[in-house]
Write a protein that holds these residues in place. Structure first.
Motif, short mmCIF file in Angstrom:
data_model
loop_
_atom_site.label_atom_id
_atom_site.label_comp_id
_atom_site.label_asym_id
_atom_site.label_seq_id
_atom_site.Cartn_x
_atom_site.Cartn_y
_atom_site.Cartn_z
N LYS A 98 -3.81 -0.80 -4.21
CA LYS A 98 -3.94 -2.12 -3.59
C LYS A 98 -4.18 -2.01 -2.09
CE LYS A 98 -1.13 -6.27 -2.71
NZ LYS A 98 0.20 -6.89 -2.94
N THR A 99 -3.56 -1.03 -1.45
CA THR A 99 -3.64 -0.91 0.01
C THR A 99 -4.76 0.01 0.47
OG1 THR A 99 -2.00 0.89 -0.02
CG2 THR A 99 -1.17 -1.37 0.29
N HIS A 100 -5.52 0.57 -0.46
CA HIS A 100 -6.52 1.58 -0.10
C HIS A 100 -7.51 1.06 0.94
CE1 HIS A 100 -9.11 5.07 -0.52
NE2 HIS A 100 -10.15 4.27 -0.72
N ASN A 101 -7.96 -0.18 0.80
CA ASN A 101 -8.96 -0.74 1.72
C ASN A 101 -8.38 -1.75 2.70
OD1 ASN A 101 -11.22 0.70 0.60
ND2 ASN A 101 -11.19 -0.73 -1.13
N LEU A 102 -7.06 -1.84 2.78
CA LEU A 102 -6.43 -2.77 3.71
C LEU A 102 -6.33 -2.14 5.10
CD1 LEU A 102 -3.58 -4.36 1.53
CD2 LEU A 102 -5.95 -5.11 1.85
N THR A 103 -6.23 -2.99 6.12
CA THR A 103 -6.13 -2.53 7.51
C THR A 103 -4.87 -3.10 8.14
OG1 THR A 103 -7.30 -4.41 8.49
CG2 THR A 103 -8.65 -2.60 7.60
N LEU A 104 -4.65 -2.75 9.39
CA LEU A 104 -3.47 -3.26 10.10
C LEU A 104 -3.48 -4.78 10.19
CD1 LEU A 104 -3.14 -0.68 13.04
CD2 LEU A 104 -1.99 -0.68 10.81
N GLU A 105 -4.64 -5.39 10.08
CA GLU A 105 -4.71 -6.86 10.10
C GLU A 105 -4.11 -7.48 8.84
OE1 GLU A 105 -8.67 -8.14 10.81
OE2 GLU A 105 -8.77 -7.28 12.84
N ASP A 106 -3.92 -6.67 7.81
CA ASP A 106 -3.34 -7.16 6.56
C ASP A 106 -1.82 -6.97 6.50
OD1 ASP A 106 -5.84 -7.87 5.11
OD2 ASP A 106 -6.25 -5.73 5.36
N ILE A 107 -1.25 -6.43 7.57
CA ILE A 107 0.21 -6.24 7.62
C ILE A 107 0.92 -7.59 7.54
CG2 ILE A 107 2.13 -5.60 9.13
CD1 ILE A 107 0.92 -3.15 8.04
N GLY A 108 1.96 -7.64 6.74
CA GLY A 108 2.74 -8.87 6.61
C GLY A 108 3.84 -8.65 5.60
N GLY A 109 4.52 -9.71 5.21
CA GLY A 109 5.57 -9.55 4.23
C GLY A 109 6.24 -10.86 3.88
N ALA A 110 6.86 -10.88 2.71
CA ALA A 110 7.56 -12.08 2.26
C ALA A 110 8.90 -11.72 1.63
CB ALA A 110 6.70 -12.84 1.27
N CYS A 111 9.44 -10.58 2.01
CA CYS A 111 10.71 -10.11 1.43
C CYS A 111 11.87 -10.47 2.37
CB CYS A 111 10.66 -8.61 1.19
SG CYS A 111 9.44 -8.13 -0.03
N PHE A 112 12.15 -11.75 2.45
CA PHE A 112 13.15 -12.22 3.41
C PHE A 112 14.54 -11.69 3.10
CE2 PHE A 112 9.90 -15.65 3.18
CZ PHE A 112 9.35 -15.46 4.43
N CYS A 113 14.87 -11.57 1.82
CA CYS A 113 16.19 -11.09 1.45
C CYS A 113 16.39 -9.64 1.92
CB CYS A 113 16.39 -11.19 -0.07
SG CYS A 113 18.06 -10.83 -0.61
N ALA A 114 15.36 -8.82 1.77
CA ALA A 114 15.45 -7.43 2.20
C ALA A 114 15.57 -7.34 3.73
CB ALA A 114 14.24 -6.64 1.71
N ASP A 115 14.81 -8.17 4.43
CA ASP A 115 14.90 -8.17 5.89
C ASP A 115 16.28 -8.64 6.35
OD1 ASP A 115 12.31 -7.26 6.17
OD2 ASP A 115 11.45 -9.26 6.36
N LEU A 116 16.80 -9.67 5.69
CA LEU A 116 18.14 -10.16 6.04
C LEU A 116 19.21 -9.12 5.69
CD1 LEU A 116 17.86 -13.88 4.87
CD2 LEU A 116 18.07 -13.06 7.23
#
Length: 221
Positions: free
Chosen positions: A188-206
């Motif tokens: 999935k990340t093979h063709n992604l770049t730094l512009e695609d950095i993000g996340g939605a794992c709020f529980c893990a961050d908390l």
């Protein structure tokens, strides 16, 4: 992969490689205390979400960006600074830079990375250090991504074995259950770049943030 490069990779992703990874839980310690992770199934679910939507996916992207930039000091400097800025908490930052710099220092034994390519005044997050060392060590981009991802999930499973606690066999079951997810995340990340950095794992961050004030702690993060 040639025999020598394969042997190097085994050393670099070995749990015995001196990065101090055994001292970090990536917020998992608080998740166990909060009963979010309490068995093999919940552990695999926690890690799978990180691989597809959270910090582990970002590490895939950063590692491959560092692999691409390994021969360009200015670009590598930017990747390292960006990776530092992606840490979602103080402990996450310490975890990635302390392990990254330990990884880079230990890898100097192989003498594969030219000293003049290392950014002089930048912290080395773990995926950046891995990307550079793997590139100069003759590891392909795809294998580098898989190896970096495997070392991360193996560290989390090892922490869970001690924290939940899980038996060693259950830890192995978790690794087996995560193989397909790891491969999909790498693809999935093979063709992604730094512009695609993000996340939605709020529980893990908390969880990582709560760990900073956790009363009883076995791990540094």
């Amino acid at each position: 992969m040639e025999g020598k490069n394969f042997l190097r990779l085994l050393s670099w992703v070995s749990p015995a490689f001196p990065t101090g990874g055994y001292a970090y839980s990536h917020g998992l310690e608080w998740a166990v205390e909060n009963d979010d992770v309490h068995n093999v199934a919940s552990l695999c679910q926690w890690i799978e979400v990180l691989l597809h939507y959270g910090s582990l996916q970002n590490d895939f992207i950063i590692l491959q960006a560092a692999w691409d930039a390994a021969h360009d000091q200015a670009q590598l400097y930017d990747v390292a600074e960006f990776a530092c800025a992606c840490a979602s908490s103080r402990e996450r930052y310490e975890e990635t830079v302390y392990q990254g710099e330990a990884f880079q220092k230990a890898a100097t034994v192989w003498n594969v990375v030219p000293q003049d390519i290392i950014p002089p005044d930048v912290r080395w997050p773990l995926p950046v250090a891995q990307g550079v060392v793997f590139r100069y060590g003759g590891i392909s981009r795809q294998q580098a991504a898989l190896a970096g991802g495997y070392s991360s999930i193996a560290a989390l499973v090892s922490a869970a074995v001690r924290l939940v606690p899980l038996g060693q066999t259950d830890g192995l079951r978790a690794l087996v259950g995560l193989e397909a997810t790891l491969q999909k995340a790498a693809q999935k990340t093979h063709n992604l770049t730094l512009e695609d950095i993000g996340g939605a794992c709020f529980c893990a961050d908390l969880a990582a943030m709560h760990h900073e004030t956790q009363v009883t702690r076995l791990f540094r993060t």
